[in-house]
Design an enzyme around this catalytic site. Structure first.
Site: not given
Length: 111
Positions: A68-70, A97
């Site tokens: 995951h990232c932003h 996220i």
């Protein structure tokens, strides 16, 4: 729940966590982003460091890896990179996220 799919949604990730399934939740954001908001238990390896730090995730080659990232863009690139290097079960957490905060845990800060 299959790991063939390139993406997994935040609800499915939460279901895995609730069921106690063992998997690597890989956060590919930068340390300053991680300091603002994080998912407990996630392992931080910034996207640019993934190639040189593959050995750290080697133990998960045959297990589930959720990246995951932003918002999901960087983590999709990392997911594809990992799959190209023999990590066939790597999956991108769709929405990142941001989706986690909006749909799973509103206590996770948004930025």
């Amino acid at each position: 729940m299959t790991t063939d799919a390139l993406e997994i949604d935040v609800h499915a990730v939460q279901a895995l966590r609730s069921a106690g399934e063992q998997f690597l939740l890989l956060d590919c954001r930068e340390p300053d982003e991680h300091a603002i908001a994080m998912i407990p238990g996630a392992t931080l390896i910034p996207m640019q460091e993934i190639p040189e730090r593959l050995a750290e995730i080697e133990a998960h080659r045959d297990g589930r890896i959720v990246v995951h990232c932003h918002h999901g863009g960087r983590s999709m690139r990392v997911t594809r990179f990992l799959r190209e290097r023999g990590f066939p079960t790597a999956q991108n957490m769709a929405g990142g996220i941001e989706a986690w905060s909006l749909e799973i845990d509103p206590a996770t800060p948004r930025y």
